[in-house]
Design a protein around this motif. Structure first.
Motif, mmCIF file in Angstrom:
data_model
loop_
_atom_site.group_PDB
_atom_site.id
_atom_site.type_symbol
_atom_site.label_atom_id
_atom_site.label_comp_id
_atom_site.label_asym_id
_atom_site.label_seq_id
_atom_site.Cartn_x
_atom_site.Cartn_y
_atom_site.Cartn_z
ATOM 1 N N ALA A 69 -18.831 -16.897 -20.519
ATOM 2 C CA ALA A 69 -17.721 -17.632 -19.898
ATOM 3 C C ALA A 69 -16.369 -17.089 -20.363
ATOM 4 O O ALA A 69 -15.502 -16.754 -19.543
ATOM 5 N N ASN A 70 -16.178 -17.000 -21.674
ATOM 6 C CA ASN A 70 -14.927 -16.454 -22.199
ATOM 7 C C ASN A 70 -14.901 -14.934 -22.062
ATOM 8 O O ASN A 70 -13.913 -14.351 -21.615
ATOM 9 N N ASP A 71 -15.995 -14.298 -22.432
ATOM 10 C CA ASP A 71 -16.129 -12.846 -22.362
ATOM 11 C C ASP A 71 -17.140 -12.472 -21.285
ATOM 12 O O ASP A 71 -18.312 -12.310 -21.573
ATOM 13 N N ASN A 72 -16.754 -12.372 -19.981
ATOM 14 C CA ASN A 72 -15.365 -12.147 -19.655
ATOM 15 C C ASN A 72 -15.025 -12.789 -18.302
ATOM 16 O O ASN A 72 -14.162 -12.324 -17.579
ATOM 17 N N LEU A 73 -15.737 -13.888 -17.972
ATOM 18 C CA LEU A 73 -15.480 -14.505 -16.670
ATOM 19 C C LEU A 73 -14.117 -15.169 -16.597
ATOM 20 O O LEU A 73 -13.582 -15.372 -15.502
ATOM 21 N N THR A 74 -13.523 -15.496 -17.754
ATOM 22 C CA THR A 74 -12.149 -16.007 -17.723
ATOM 23 C C THR A 74 -11.204 -14.957 -17.143
ATOM 24 O O THR A 74 -10.290 -15.272 -16.375
ATOM 25 N N ALA A 75 -11.427 -13.699 -17.501
ATOM 26 C CA ALA A 75 -10.579 -12.616 -16.991
ATOM 27 C C ALA A 75 -10.833 -12.370 -15.504
ATOM 28 O O ALA A 75 -9.901 -12.073 -14.744
ATOM 29 N N VAL A 76 -12.095 -12.489 -15.080
ATOM 30 C CA VAL A 76 -12.398 -12.359 -13.652
ATOM 31 C C VAL A 76 -11.699 -13.470 -12.876
ATOM 32 O O VAL A 76 -11.190 -13.252 -11.764
ATOM 33 N N ALA A 77 -11.652 -14.664 -13.459
ATOM 34 C CA ALA A 77 -10.941 -15.777 -12.812
ATOM 35 C C ALA A 77 -9.461 -15.449 -12.645
ATOM 36 O O ALA A 77 -8.844 -15.794 -11.625
ATOM 37 N N PRO A 134 0.808 -1.232 0.000
ATOM 38 C CA PRO A 134 0.000 0.000 0.000
ATOM 39 C C PRO A 134 0.834 1.272 0.000
ATOM 40 O O PRO A 134 0.351 2.331 -0.415
ATOM 41 N N GLY A 135 2.070 1.187 0.446
ATOM 42 C CA GLY A 135 2.913 2.372 0.490
ATOM 43 C C GLY A 135 3.844 2.518 -0.699
ATOM 44 O O GLY A 135 4.686 3.430 -0.725
ATOM 45 N N ALA A 136 3.698 1.652 -1.697
ATOM 46 C CA ALA A 136 4.602 1.672 -2.846
ATOM 47 C C ALA A 136 4.349 2.884 -3.728
ATOM 48 O O ALA A 136 3.239 3.406 -3.807
ATOM 49 N N GLY A 137 5.392 3.312 -4.427
ATOM 50 C CA GLY A 137 5.253 4.447 -5.334
ATOM 51 C C GLY A 137 4.666 4.065 -6.674
ATOM 52 O O GLY A 137 4.205 4.923 -7.423
ATOM 53 N N ARG A 138 4.660 2.779 -6.993
ATOM 54 C CA ARG A 138 4.123 2.316 -8.278
ATOM 55 C C ARG A 138 2.793 1.617 -8.067
ATOM 56 O O ARG A 138 2.574 0.937 -7.061
ATOM 57 N N THR A 139 1.908 1.795 -9.054
ATOM 58 C CA THR A 139 0.582 1.171 -8.992
ATOM 59 C C THR A 139 0.303 0.415 -10.279
ATOM 60 O O THR A 139 0.512 0.947 -11.377
ATOM 61 N N LEU A 140 -0.173 -0.817 -10.142
ATOM 62 C CA LEU A 140 -0.632 -1.608 -11.278
ATOM 63 C C LEU A 140 -2.108 -1.896 -11.077
ATOM 64 O O LEU A 140 -2.503 -2.452 -10.049
ATOM 65 N N VAL A 141 -2.917 -1.496 -12.047
ATOM 66 C CA VAL A 141 -4.353 -1.743 -11.998
ATOM 67 C C VAL A 141 -4.674 -2.881 -12.956
ATOM 68 O O VAL A 141 -4.478 -2.768 -14.170
ATOM 69 N N LEU A 142 -5.161 -3.988 -12.423
ATOM 70 C CA LEU A 142 -5.625 -5.107 -13.241
ATOM 71 C C LEU A 142 -7.144 -5.028 -13.284
ATOM 72 O O LEU A 142 -7.796 -5.037 -12.231
ATOM 73 N N VAL A 143 -7.719 -4.950 -14.469
ATOM 74 C CA VAL A 143 -9.157 -4.739 -14.589
ATOM 75 C C VAL A 143 -9.778 -5.778 -15.522
ATOM 76 O O VAL A 143 -9.229 -6.093 -16.580
ATOM 77 N N ALA A 144 -10.918 -6.327 -15.090
ATOM 78 C CA ALA A 144 -11.676 -7.289 -15.889
ATOM 79 C C ALA A 144 -13.160 -7.050 -15.641
ATOM 80 O O ALA A 144 -13.584 -6.993 -14.483
ATOM 81 N N HIS A 145 -13.933 -6.916 -16.681
ATOM 82 C CA HIS A 145 -15.368 -6.669 -16.479
ATOM 83 C C HIS A 145 -16.108 -7.975 -16.225
ATOM 84 O O HIS A 145 -15.735 -9.040 -16.731
ATOM 85 N N HIS A 146 -17.160 -7.889 -15.399
ATOM 86 C CA HIS A 146 -17.908 -9.094 -15.046
ATOM 87 C C HIS A 146 -19.291 -9.158 -15.694
ATOM 88 O O HIS A 146 -20.046 -10.098 -15.429
ATOM 89 N N ASP A 147 -19.646 -8.179 -16.512
ATOM 90 C CA ASP A 147 -20.943 -8.236 -17.201
ATOM 91 C C ASP A 147 -20.794 -9.000 -18.515
ATOM 92 O O ASP A 147 -19.686 -9.217 -19.007
ATOM 93 N N ALA A 148 -21.912 -9.429 -19.063
ATOM 94 C CA ALA A 148 -21.925 -10.152 -20.334
ATOM 95 C C ALA A 148 -22.806 -9.407 -21.331
ATOM 96 O O ALA A 148 -23.632 -8.567 -20.956
#
Length: 288
Positions: free
Chosen positions: A114-122, A19-33
């Motif tokens: 399933a593929n678009d986009n629950l695989t990414a949520v997984a 939480p105190g790091a200077g760098r941030t990586l945002v991983l984003v995956a949508h859960h709607d179909a």
């Protein structure tokens, strides 16, 4: 958009990493179909490849649907102003075809997704589990699961509006995860429904380096013109972004927006590869 029905959508945001790091990586995956539609018929891409194999092989950008939709009224207006009947009629045909396609989508049910986009949520959940078991110092990780991506990335646009002030573009990278259950894992080069914009080179390099660390080959050179991903709102806000996806032999995601987008048709090996690449990207992001 203000004239259309509205419903509440939900984003899920988890804070992980340092939480105190200077760098941030945002991983984003949508859960709607998405809703299905004839324009998503899985036979269209193979047919196009059979009809014009050389042109299809050369083209690495999917059809820019936004440009097609805009071209109808534009051609009709140009034809009316110039007094060219053929141009006016061509515009009318394209415009009416666009309306018919949208009406067809609206009346169809939502696909399983399933593929678009629950695989990414997984993949998001797998990365969350690894971060809990193996904390990585030096990088703050935001795991974001968005709603309403299929309606012009409204969930991600809301996330960016709310969190933009805390996401310094100099130290933040957004990685969108899309359709990761297709045949081959791909690092897309760019996207845009009207004008294609390439992703940030540093963001792509981060993912490519992660894939190299994991020993996983990435399909390169593909650009997305049909639709958009959650990387686009980040790009528009000036935040470096990239997109990790997957595609089948005809350069499109498997079972895209079709009723066959079910778990039994997911390439689970590709999903595991995506987990490994995303995890390696997290570790790379923590490297000074």
């Amino acid at each position: 958009r203000r004239l259309l029905p509205r419903r509440t959508t939900t984003n899920v945001v988890a804070h992980a990493g340092d939480p105190g790091a200077g760098r941030t990586l945002v991983l984003v995956a949508h859960h709607d179909a998405a809703h299905s539609g004839l324009i998503f018929h899985p036979g269209i891409a193979p047919a196009a490849a059979r009809i014009a194999p050389k042109a299809y092989a050369r083209n690495d950008t999917s059809l820019q649907t936004g440009a097609v939709i805009v071209s109808g009224p534009a051609l009709a207006a140009a034809g009316a102003l110039a007094g060219i009947r053929a141009l006016r009629l061509a515009g009318m045909v394209i415009a009416l075809g666009s309306v018919a396609a949208m009406a067809d989508i609206a009346r169809r049910p939502v696909v399983p997704g399933a593929n678009d986009n629950l695989t990414a949520v997984a993949v998001l959940l797998a990365i969350a589990g690894r971060l809990a078991a193996e904390p990585v110092p030096g990088v703050r990780v935001l795991l974001v699961s968005t709603g309403s991506e299929e309606s012009f990335m409204e969930g991600m646009r809301g996330f960016v509006r709310r969190h933009r002030a805390e996401l310094d573009p100099r130290h933040t990278t957004v990685l969108a995860l899309e359709c990761l259950g297709s045949d081959r894992l791909a690092l897309l080069e760019g996207e845009g429904m009207v004008r294609v914009r390439d992703y940030d080179e540093r963001a792509k390099a981060l993912v490519a380096a992660g894939a190299q660390d994991a020993g996983i080959p990435l399909w390169r050179g593909l650009r997305l013109g049909a639709g958009g991903t959650d990387a686009l709102p980040a790009m528009r806000a000036g935040i470096p972004a990239a997109c990790l996806g997957a595609a089948g032999p005809f350069k499109v995601p498997s079972n895209y927006h079709w009723p066959t987008d079910t778990p039994e048709n997911v390439h689970w090996e590709t999903v595991q590869q995506a987990i490994d690449v995303a995890w390696a990207a997290v570790r790379r992001a923590a490297t000074p």
